[in-house]
Write an enzyme that holds these catalytic residues in place. Structure first.
Site, PDB file in Angstrom:
ATOM      1  N   LYS A 192      16.740  -1.223   2.552  1.00 11.26           N
ATOM      2  CA  LYS A 192      16.621  -0.144   3.540  1.00 11.26           C
ATOM      3  C   LYS A 192      15.403  -0.376   4.415  1.00 11.26           C
ATOM      4  CE  LYS A 192      14.709   3.735   4.185  1.00 11.26           C
ATOM      5  NZ  LYS A 192      14.608   3.662   5.654  1.00 11.26           N
ATOM      6  N   GLY A 245       5.069   0.855   1.282  1.00 10.55           N
ATOM      7  CA  GLY A 245       4.907   1.982   2.191  1.00 10.55           C
ATOM      8  C   GLY A 245       3.742   2.856   1.777  1.00 10.55           C
ATOM      9  N   SER A 246       3.843   4.138   2.083  1.00  8.80           N
ATOM     10  CA  SER A 246       2.722   5.054   1.848  1.00  8.80           C
ATOM     11  C   SER A 246       2.621   5.430   0.371  1.00  8.80           C
ATOM     12  CB  SER A 246       2.914   6.325   2.675  1.00  8.80           C
ATOM     13  OG  SER A 246       4.088   6.994   2.262  1.00  8.80           O
ATOM     14  N   GLY A 250       5.475   6.453  -2.439  1.00 10.20           N
ATOM     15  CA  GLY A 250       5.444   5.696  -3.699  1.00 10.20           C
ATOM     16  C   GLY A 250       5.489   6.637  -4.902  1.00 10.20           C
ATOM     17  N   GLU A 267       3.985  -1.485  -3.421  1.00  3.61           N
ATOM     18  CA  GLU A 267       2.923  -2.075  -2.606  1.00  3.61           C
ATOM     19  C   GLU A 267       2.541  -1.015  -1.595  1.00  3.61           C
ATOM     20  OE1 GLU A 267       0.803  -3.228  -0.194  1.00  3.61           O
ATOM     21  OE2 GLU A 267       2.255  -4.590   0.729  1.00  3.61           O
ATOM     22  N   CYS A 301      -1.616  -2.768   5.438  1.00  2.77           N
ATOM     23  CA  CYS A 301      -1.911  -2.060   4.194  1.00  2.77           C
ATOM     24  C   CYS A 301      -3.303  -2.384   3.670  1.00  2.77           C
ATOM     25  CB  CYS A 301      -0.856  -2.366   3.152  1.00  2.77           C
ATOM     26  SG  CYS A 301      -0.507  -4.121   3.001  1.00  2.77           S
ATOM     27  N   GLU A 402      -6.097   6.850   4.323  1.00  5.59           N
ATOM     28  CA  GLU A 402      -5.566   5.731   5.111  1.00  5.59           C
ATOM     29  C   GLU A 402      -5.168   6.254   6.493  1.00  5.59           C
ATOM     30  OE1 GLU A 402      -1.674   3.928   3.988  1.00  5.59           O
ATOM     31  OE2 GLU A 402      -2.757   2.030   4.131  1.00  5.59           O
TER      32      GLU A 402
HETATM   33  P1  NAI Z   1       6.651   5.894   4.584  1.00  6.89           P
HETATM   34  O1  NAI Z   1       6.012   5.518   3.304  1.00  6.89           O
HETATM   35  O2  NAI Z   1       7.209   7.269   4.732  1.00  6.89           O
HETATM   36  O3  NAI Z   1       7.827   4.852   4.921  1.00  6.89           O
HETATM   37  C1  NAI Z   1       8.024   3.602   4.303  1.00  6.89           C
HETATM   38  C2  NAI Z   1       9.486   3.444   3.922  1.00  6.89           C
HETATM   39  O4  NAI Z   1       9.830   4.439   2.958  1.00  6.89           O
HETATM   40  C3  NAI Z   1      10.461   3.640   5.074  1.00  6.89           C
HETATM   41  O5  NAI Z   1      11.560   2.774   4.917  1.00  6.89           O
HETATM   42  C4  NAI Z   1      10.911   5.075   4.880  1.00  6.89           C
HETATM   43  O6  NAI Z   1      12.162   5.320   5.446  1.00  6.89           O
HETATM   44  C5  NAI Z   1      10.967   5.162   3.376  1.00  6.89           C
HETATM   45  N1  NAI Z   1      10.878   6.516   2.835  1.00  6.89           N
HETATM   46  C6  NAI Z   1      10.284   7.608   3.387  1.00  6.89           C
HETATM   47  N2  NAI Z   1      10.442   8.681   2.598  1.00  6.89           N
HETATM   48  C7  NAI Z   1      11.137   8.275   1.515  1.00  6.89           C
HETATM   49  C8  NAI Z   1      11.590   8.913   0.327  1.00  6.89           C
HETATM   50  N3  NAI Z   1      11.364  10.202   0.109  1.00  6.89           N
HETATM   51  N4  NAI Z   1      12.257   8.179  -0.582  1.00  6.89           N
HETATM   52  C9  NAI Z   1      12.470   6.877  -0.388  1.00  6.89           C
HETATM   53  N5  NAI Z   1      12.082   6.215   0.713  1.00  6.89           N
HETATM   54  C10 NAI Z   1      11.420   6.903   1.657  1.00  6.89           C
HETATM   55  O7  NAI Z   1       5.599   5.632   5.744  1.00  6.89           O
HETATM   56  P2  NAI Z   1       5.595   6.278   7.220  1.00  6.89           P
HETATM   57  O8  NAI Z   1       5.990   7.718   7.162  1.00  6.89           O
HETATM   58  O9  NAI Z   1       6.377   5.399   8.089  1.00  6.89           O
HETATM   59  O10 NAI Z   1       4.052   6.149   7.588  1.00  6.89           O
HETATM   60  C11 NAI Z   1       3.135   7.170   7.202  1.00  6.89           C
HETATM   61  C12 NAI Z   1       1.872   6.548   6.661  1.00  6.89           C
HETATM   62  O11 NAI Z   1       2.150   5.784   5.509  1.00  6.89           O
HETATM   63  C13 NAI Z   1       1.162   5.584   7.583  1.00  6.89           C
HETATM   64  O12 NAI Z   1       0.354   6.216   8.504  1.00  6.89           O
HETATM   65  C14 NAI Z   1       0.382   4.751   6.609  1.00  6.89           C
HETATM   66  O13 NAI Z   1      -0.810   5.399   6.256  1.00  6.89           O
HETATM   67  C15 NAI Z   1       1.285   4.685   5.405  1.00  6.89           C
HETATM   68  N6  NAI Z   1       2.054   3.427   5.382  1.00  6.89           N
HETATM   69  C16 NAI Z   1       1.587   2.404   4.644  1.00  6.89           C
HETATM   70  C17 NAI Z   1       2.239   1.206   4.652  1.00  6.89           C
HETATM   71  C18 NAI Z   1       1.742   0.065   3.842  1.00  6.89           C
HETATM   72  O14 NAI Z   1       2.152  -1.061   4.037  1.00  6.89           O
HETATM   73  N7  NAI Z   1       0.866   0.303   2.914  1.00  6.89           N
HETATM   74  C19 NAI Z   1       3.427   0.977   5.459  1.00  6.89           C
HETATM   75  C20 NAI Z   1       3.885   2.134   6.167  1.00  6.89           C
HETATM   76  C21 NAI Z   1       3.197   3.293   6.127  1.00  6.89           C
END
Ligand code: NAI
Ligand code: MG
Length: 499
Positions: A192, A245-246, A250, A267, A301, A402
């Site tokens: 996804k 992701g966030s 996680g 991660e 990240c 972050e």
């Molecule tokens: P997110 O963690 O919400 O999104 C990452 C992935 O998780 C996307 O594919 C999203 O569709 C999916 N996702 C979202 N909610 C989910 C759920 N309840 N169950 C399963 N999958 C889900 O990150 P977002 O909203 O795009 O960004 C918000 C903040 O997160 C950023 O400002 C940053 O601080 C952090 N982030 C950190 C990342 C990293 O590599 N450490 C990458 C992306 C975001």
């Protein structure tokens, strides 16, 4: 075909047809939701494509396909057959490399030149690394205490159906970091992509089909996290979630995994310390520290967002980092001269500008940047000037949360004892940096920093053979290295009584 030009390539097909493109069981199908999401070029605010807004029923279909594939002929492929498929896929990624980078650049804003330079090793190189690893998986023969001729050995078996949930900050690379180990170990997957940047994953699906990845082995379901992501994380027929992701998501994935006790690897993000001593080679440390936080517009990240600088060089060093940031060419990442692109989305822009406001209200001093950029044709995009904050108190939100934007907190310190303690005063633990010519300081901090990676006199270097991952709230599990495959394997012990 010029693979550089999306209007004349496979990429063009992806751009125009993405709305009806879930890749399930080796076929392109429409979502049963009938709904679409917009893909927006964050440099211009323009809609470049529509992608399918997958729903829970689509996830069910994809998981069922992955389950069937897991128990089909894929199960009996030899490591050498899987290796050949991965190498074929790598050749196709190589052939279409510029178009894949261009899709990512258009979708999430990163400068094309940087994507081309970084992803060659981080994505393509890694795929070839996994091809090699496919034939290096092995168990052990173990002596045992049973009487007679009882022979014991272990087998490494694929964990099963994997949900790969990835973010938008490095889409092609993140996808390959999941696809590689899945193919090497004989798992199957539903991938996804992030809703902000799905296009290169769809193109990878097409390349997987061309490479001979059997139907159902890797499926791609686009959609929003709260629907498709959550459906995968809670799905009873998914054996493992590999998430990037966030940390908040996680945590929700860990909770959702409890139903069938899925394996989870996470991660997540961080608030990584980058520590500069007065004895460092400052000509290297300035660009290293600056790009360690401004690179990819801070959407990394392991970005070194807490920049600890020894007090006697603090003013000079921080000024130089600020100047370095101001000289970076910010603009549309498809322009070959641009070094820093926009933030990925309007949401992310607002989030980062909010943090900048919070920082000011908390009393931090803006040394440089601290604003949206709207000059000329930047006005429609989501650009923020590289920002350096000083006068930081350790407890400030900008120093602990972050931000995921081009914002760094510059913090003076006096002694190694002090900086060791302050650098570790975070619940995260992903990256860390140390700049010094003193081997004793470097070694001491390499041992004591609470982080999955320590970079000494460099920052954010990566290699396929080197494990990467977090301590604490930055998650668990490792990507890269031999450790990576362990995340996709389970161990079976076999006892054979030959008496
Ligand atoms: P997110 O963690 O919400 O999104 C990452 C992935 O998780 C996307 O594919 C999203 O569709 C999916 N996702 C979202 N909610 C989910 C759920 N309840 N169950 C399963 N999958 C889900 O990150 P977002 O909203 O795009 O960004 C918000 C903040 O997160 C950023 O400002 C940053 O601080 C952090 N982030 C950190 C990342 C990293 O590599 N450490 C990458 C992306 C975001
Ligand atoms: Mg989110």
């Amino acid at each position: 075909m010029n693979s550089n030009d999306p209007t004349s390539s496979l990429a063009a097909r992806i751009l125009s047809a993405a709305a009806n493109q879930l890749y399930i069981d080796g076929e392109w199908v429409a979502s049963s939701s009938g709904e679409q999401l917009e893909s927006i070029n964050p440099a211009t605010g323009e809609t470049i494509a529509h992608v399918a807004n997958g729903n829970a029923a689509d996830v069910d279909r994809a998981v069922a396909a992955a389950r069937r594939a897991l128990h089909g002929p894929w199960r009996d492929t030899t490591p050498y057959e899987r290796q050949a498929i991965i190498l074929k896929l790598a050749d196709l990624v190589d052939q279409h490399f510029d178009a894949l980078c261009l899709l990512d650049s258009m979708d999430m804003g990163a400068p094309l030149s940087r994507l081309r330079a970084n992803s060659r090793k981080r994505a393509l190189g890694r795929l070839r690394f996994y091809a090699g690893m496919a034939t290096a998986i092995h168990g052990n023969t173990i002596g045992n205490s049973a009487p007679g001729k009882v022979f014991t050995y272990t087998m490494r078996e694929p964990i099963g159906v994997v949900a790969g949930i990835i973010p938008w900050n490095a889409p092609m690379t993140s996808a390959i970091w999941k696809i590689g180990p899945v193919l090497a170990t004989g798992c199957t997957m539903v991938l996804k992509p992030a809703e902000q940047a799905s296009l290169s994953c769809l193109m990878l699906a097409e390349l997987m089909a061309q490479a001979g990845v059997p139907p159902g082995v890797v499926n791609v379901v686009t959609g929003v996290g709260e629907i498709t992501g959550a459906a995968l994380a809670g799905h009873p027929d998914v054996n493992k979630v590999a998430f990037t992701g966030s940390h908040a998501v996680g945590q929700s994935i860990v909770r959702a995994s409890a139903g069938n006790l899925k394996r989870v690897s996470l991660e997540l993000g961080g608030k990584s310390p980058d520590i500069v001593f007065a004895d460092a080679d400052l000509d290297k440390a300035v660009p290293g520290a600056a790009m360690g936080v401004f690179g990819n517009t801070g959407q990394v990240c392991c970005a070194g967002t807490r920049l600890f600088v020894e007090r006697k060089i603090y003013d000079e060093f921080v000024q130089r980092v600020a100047q370095f940031g101001q000289q970076l060419r910010v603009g549309n990442g498809q322009d070959p001269d641009v070094e820093i692109g926009p933030l990925v989305s309007k949401d992310q822009l607002e989030r980062v500008l909010d943090y900048i406001d919070i920082g000011r209200r908390e009393g931090a001093r803006t040394i440089s940047g601290g604003e949206r950029m709207t000059e000329g044709n930047l006005a429609n995009g989501y650009f923020v000037r590289p920002t350096v904050f000083g006068d930081i108190e350790d407890g400030m939100r900008i120093a602990t949360e972050e931000i995921f934007g081009p914002v760094v907190c510059a913090i003076p310190f006096d002694t190694i004892d002090e900086v060791e303690q302050r650098a570790n005063a975070t619940a995260f633990g992903l990256g860390s940096g140390v700049w010094t010519r003193d081997i004793n300081k470097a070694q001491r901090l390499s041992r004591s920093l609470h982080a999955g990676s320590v970079w000494v006199n460099c920052y954010n270097l990566m290699d396929p053979a080197v494990p990467f991952g977090g301590y604490g709230l930055s998650g668990y599990g490792r990507e890269g290295g031999v450790e990576h495959l362990d995340e996709y394997l389970q161990t079976k012990a076999v006892w054979i009584n030959a008496t």
